[in-house]
Motif scaffolding. Structure first.
Motif, mmCIF file in Angstrom:
data_model
loop_
_atom_site.group_PDB
_atom_site.id
_atom_site.type_symbol
_atom_site.label_atom_id
_atom_site.label_comp_id
_atom_site.label_asym_id
_atom_site.label_seq_id
_atom_site.Cartn_x
_atom_site.Cartn_y
_atom_site.Cartn_z
ATOM 1 N N THR A 129 0.823 -0.808 -0.081
ATOM 2 C CA THR A 129 -0.241 -0.104 -0.073
ATOM 3 C C THR A 129 0.555 1.043 0.070
ATOM 4 O O THR A 129 0.318 2.497 -0.291
ATOM 5 N N ASP A 130 1.847 1.018 0.481
ATOM 6 C CA ASP A 130 2.960 2.213 0.715
ATOM 7 C C ASP A 130 3.443 2.908 -1.135
ATOM 8 O O ASP A 130 3.807 3.797 -1.298
ATOM 9 N N ALA A 131 3.329 1.112 -1.945
ATOM 10 C CA ALA A 131 3.742 1.884 -2.531
ATOM 11 C C ALA A 131 3.030 2.358 -3.993
ATOM 12 O O ALA A 131 3.528 2.268 -5.034
ATOM 13 N N ALA A 132 2.110 1.980 -3.305
ATOM 14 C CA ALA A 132 0.774 2.956 -4.676
ATOM 15 C C ALA A 132 0.505 4.335 -5.068
ATOM 16 O O ALA A 132 0.988 4.415 -4.051
ATOM 17 N N LEU B 120 -11.107 4.336 4.983
ATOM 18 C CA LEU B 120 -9.980 5.558 4.847
ATOM 19 C C LEU B 120 -9.332 6.014 6.245
ATOM 20 O O LEU B 120 -8.774 6.636 6.078
ATOM 21 N N ILE B 121 -9.828 5.464 7.007
ATOM 22 C CA ILE B 121 -9.844 6.050 8.667
ATOM 23 C C ILE B 121 -7.524 6.175 8.697
ATOM 24 O O ILE B 121 -7.512 6.827 9.130
ATOM 25 N N THR B 122 -7.412 3.966 8.036
ATOM 26 C CA THR B 122 -6.344 4.193 8.442
ATOM 27 C C THR B 122 -5.939 4.288 6.706
ATOM 28 O O THR B 122 -4.395 4.945 7.288
ATOM 29 N N LEU B 123 -6.423 4.272 5.905
ATOM 30 C CA LEU B 123 -5.923 4.482 4.380
ATOM 31 C C LEU B 123 -5.260 5.649 4.997
ATOM 32 O O LEU B 123 -3.932 6.799 4.489
ATOM 33 N N GLN C 36 0.427 9.890 -1.927
ATOM 34 C CA GLN C 36 -0.355 9.603 -2.542
ATOM 35 C C GLN C 36 -1.235 9.802 -2.740
ATOM 36 O O GLN C 36 -2.088 10.682 -1.747
ATOM 37 N N THR C 37 -2.056 9.164 -3.727
ATOM 38 C CA THR C 37 -3.947 9.795 -3.791
ATOM 39 C C THR C 37 -4.365 8.720 -3.256
ATOM 40 O O THR C 37 -4.383 8.352 -3.394
ATOM 41 N N LEU C 38 -5.610 9.522 -2.282
ATOM 42 C CA LEU C 38 -6.239 8.614 -1.817
ATOM 43 C C LEU C 38 -7.873 9.102 -2.271
ATOM 44 O O LEU C 38 -8.519 10.379 -2.305
ATOM 45 N N VAL C 39 -8.605 8.300 -3.369
ATOM 46 C CA VAL C 39 -10.509 8.618 -3.910
ATOM 47 C C VAL C 39 -11.080 7.848 -3.685
ATOM 48 O O VAL C 39 -11.047 6.377 -3.153
ATOM 49 N N SER C 40 -12.368 7.740 -3.900
ATOM 50 C CA SER C 40 -13.702 6.793 -2.933
ATOM 51 C C SER C 40 -14.150 6.934 -4.253
ATOM 52 O O SER C 40 -14.409 7.471 -5.101
ATOM 53 N N LEU C 41 -14.169 5.536 -4.356
ATOM 54 C CA LEU C 41 -14.857 4.587 -5.295
ATOM 55 C C LEU C 41 -15.555 3.979 -4.996
ATOM 56 O O LEU C 41 -15.847 2.957 -4.163
ATOM 57 N N PRO C 42 -17.280 4.678 -4.615
ATOM 58 C CA PRO C 42 -18.123 3.994 -3.961
ATOM 59 C C PRO C 42 -18.284 2.326 -4.701
ATOM 60 O O PRO C 42 -18.665 2.041 -5.887
ATOM 61 N N PRO C 43 -19.157 1.535 -3.502
ATOM 62 C CA PRO C 43 -19.417 0.010 -4.149
ATOM 63 C C PRO C 43 -20.377 -0.178 -5.123
ATOM 64 O O PRO C 43 -21.133 1.001 -5.015
ATOM 65 N N PHE C 44 -21.111 -1.001 -6.321
ATOM 66 C CA PHE C 44 -21.314 -0.709 -7.346
ATOM 67 C C PHE C 44 -21.748 -2.082 -7.753
ATOM 68 O O PHE C 44 -21.040 -3.099 -7.936
ATOM 69 N N LEU C 45 -22.842 -2.047 -8.642
ATOM 70 C CA LEU C 45 -22.966 -2.896 -9.717
ATOM 71 C C LEU C 45 -22.644 -3.091 -11.205
ATOM 72 O O LEU C 45 -22.282 -1.861 -11.944
ATOM 73 N N PRO C 46 -22.325 -4.182 -11.571
ATOM 74 C CA PRO C 46 -21.838 -4.063 -12.801
ATOM 75 C C PRO C 46 -22.617 -4.023 -14.399
ATOM 76 O O PRO C 46 -23.200 -5.232 -15.012
ATOM 77 N N ARG C 47 -23.497 -3.042 -14.377
ATOM 78 C CA ARG C 47 -24.836 -3.538 -14.836
ATOM 79 C C ARG C 47 -24.119 -1.504 -14.967
ATOM 80 O O ARG C 47 -24.167 -1.279 -14.006
ATOM 81 N N ALA C 48 -25.487 -0.875 -15.947
ATOM 82 C CA ALA C 48 -25.704 0.304 -16.430
ATOM 83 C C ALA C 48 -26.868 0.856 -16.099
ATOM 84 O O ALA C 48 -27.121 2.008 -15.695
ATOM 85 N N ASP C 49 -27.555 -0.064 -15.383
ATOM 86 C CA ASP C 49 -28.926 0.575 -15.648
ATOM 87 C C ASP C 49 -29.419 -0.439 -14.426
ATOM 88 O O ASP C 49 -28.864 -1.221 -13.957
#
Length: 363
Positions: free
Chosen positions: A135-138, A149-152, A160-173
Motif C-alpha cells: 500500500t505504501d508503494a501505490a 479510509l480512516i487508516t489509509l 499518495q492519492t486517496l480516492v473514493s470509489l463507492p461499491p457498485f453493480l456491474p450494470r448500466a441500469d
C-alpha cells in the motif's frame, strides 16, 4: 488498444466459488474497460493465508517470486498502461504488483486496500508487513468504504492519492422493480454458509426469527457452503417456515429478489455486501445492522445497532411485514439510491477521472 494489468491476490475473479470478492472483482474489471482500453487479468495466483500459517506464507512468497519473474518477462515487451491490484490486506498481500511496477516503471494503483498495523505482530506479521509495504508503494488507492479510509489516511505516505470509489453493480441500469408490497411474500436472506462471520450472521437471523410476531412470516435462504449443516440446525426450530434455495446464479437471485417482501442480512464484519446493492436495486427494503462498511451501501434510514441485538431487528421486520405501503416506499428510496450512486457508469467515471493524470489522460 491499450491495456490495464489487473490482479486480485485475495481471490481471482475467475475463481469457481461465488463470493462478494469474486463479484466485485468482476465488477471492477467491467468498470475499468472502455472501447479503447482492455483489462487483462495477468495472474490467477491466490496469495491468501486464512490460518496464520508461517509455512504456508513461505510457500506463497516463493510462488509470488516466480510469478513476478514471469510477469516481468511477459509484460516487459508489451507494457500495460497501468497496474491495478484489488483487495490487498494482511491475509492476502500483493506480493507481485509493486515489484513488477518498480521494474517496468508502471503506475501502481490499489482498490479496496485496508491497513492493519496491529497485525504487524502475531501469526500474520510478515504478511501484514508486506501488505503495508504494498500500500505504501501505490501511487493511488481507491477506498470503497469510509471505514477503510480512516487508516489509509492516517498512514498515507507523502504523495499518495486517496480516492473514493463507492461499491457498485456491474450494470448500466436498474433491473425491473419488484412489487415488494405484494401479499404472502417471503423474507429473503442470502449469504455463503461458512464458519465465523457468515455463520454469526445466520445465528443472529435465527435469534431474530424467534422474536417475530407477524403470524405469516416465512424465510427464504439463498446460499450454500461447508457450514450448511450448522445453518440448518439453527433454522430447525422454524421447520415449515424456512426454505433453503441453495446456491443461486444471477438469474436465480434476480428471481428471488423479485418475489421477496424484504431483504434481511445482519452483516457481521461484511466489507460492504454486494447482495445489499442487488436487493436495493430490485426495490427491496433492507433490514440490517448499522455496521462499518454495510452503512456505506444502505439507503438512508434507521438501522439497529449491533448492541441492540435481535429484538431490534425483529421489530424492524415486523413493522415492514405489517405495512405493504412502507415496504414499497422504502424499497423505492433504496432503488433510487442505487441508481444515483452505485451503477457501472458512475464507477467508470470516478475511476477514469482519478487515474487520467497517471496515464497521460488516456481513456
Amino acid at each position: 488498444m491499450r491495456r490495464i494489468a489487473f490482479y486480485a491476490p485475495m481471490k481471482p475473479p475467475t475463481h469457481p466459488v461465488p463470493s462478494g470478492d469474486r463479484a466485485f472483482g468482476r465488477a471492477l474489471m467491467a468498470a475499468m474497460a472502455t472501447e479503447d482500453v482492455a483489462v487483462d487479468l495477468v495472474s490467477e495466483l491466490q496469495l491468501h493465508d486464512g490460518r496464520g500459517d508461517a509455512l504456508r506464507q513461505t510457500e506463497l512468497r516463493d510462488l509470488a517470486r516466480r510469478e513476478t519473474a514471469r510477469l516481468i518477462d511477459r509484460l516487459g515487451s508489451d507494457r500495460p498502461m497501468l497496474w491495478v491490484s484489488y483487495h490487498n490486506y494482511y491475509k492476502a498481500p500483493d506480493l507481485i504488483g509493486p515489484a513488477v511496477c518498480a521494474r517496468l516503471g508502471l503506475p501502481y494503483v490499489q482498490i479496496e486496500s485496508s491497513r492493519a498495523k496491529k497485525r504487524l505482530a502475531g501469526p500474520w506479521a510478515g504478511f501484514a508487513a508486506a501488505a503495508e509495504a504494498a500500500t505504501d508503494a501505490a501511487d493511488m488507492v481507491f477506498h470503497v468504504t469510509a471505514h477503510d479510509l480512516i487508516t489509509l489516511k492516517r498512514d498515507r505516505p507523502p504523495g499518495q492519492t486517496l480516492v473514493s470509489l463507492p461499491p457498485f453493480l456491474p450494470r448500466a441500469d436498474l433491473p425491473e422493480a419488484a412489487d415488494c408490497g405484494g401479499t404472502g411474500r417471503p423474507i429473503l436472506a442470502a449469504g455463503m454458509m461458512r464458519q465465523r462471520d457468515k455463520l454469526d450472521s445466520y445465528a443472529i437471523i435465527a435469534e431474530t426469527l424467534a422474536q417475530l410476531t407477524d403470524p405469516g412470516w416465512h424465510l427464504w435462504i439463498a446460499g450454500d457452503g461447508p457450514a450448511r449443516a450448522e445453518v440448518e440446525t439453527l433454522m430447525a426450530p422454524f421447520a415449515g417456515r424456512v426454505r433453503f434455495l441453495g446456491r443461486l446464479d444471477a438469474d436465480g437471485m434476480a428471481d428471488a429478489y423479485e418475489q421477496a417482501a424484504l431483504f434481511f442480512w445482519p452483516g457481521v464484519n461484511e466489507a460492504f455486501g454486494m447482495t445489499y446493492l442487488e436487493a436495493q436495486a430490485a426495490g427491496l427494503p433492507v433490514v440490517a445492522q448499522d455496521r462499518p462498511g454495510v452503512r456505506d451501501v444502505l439507503a438512508p434510514g434507521a438501522y439497529p445497532a449491533p448492541e441492540d441485538g435481535a429484538t431490534a431487528l425483529a421489530l424492524a421486520i415486523d413493522a415492514l411485514l405489517s405495512d405493504p405501503a412502507l415496504r414499497r416506499t422504502r424499497g423505492a428510496a433504496a432503488r433510487r439510491r442505487i441508481g444515483q450512486d452505485h451503477l457501472l457508469g458512475s464507477a467508470r467515471d470516478r475511476f477514469w477521472s482519478a487515474v487520467a493524470p497517471l496515464v497521460g489522460g488516456v481513456r
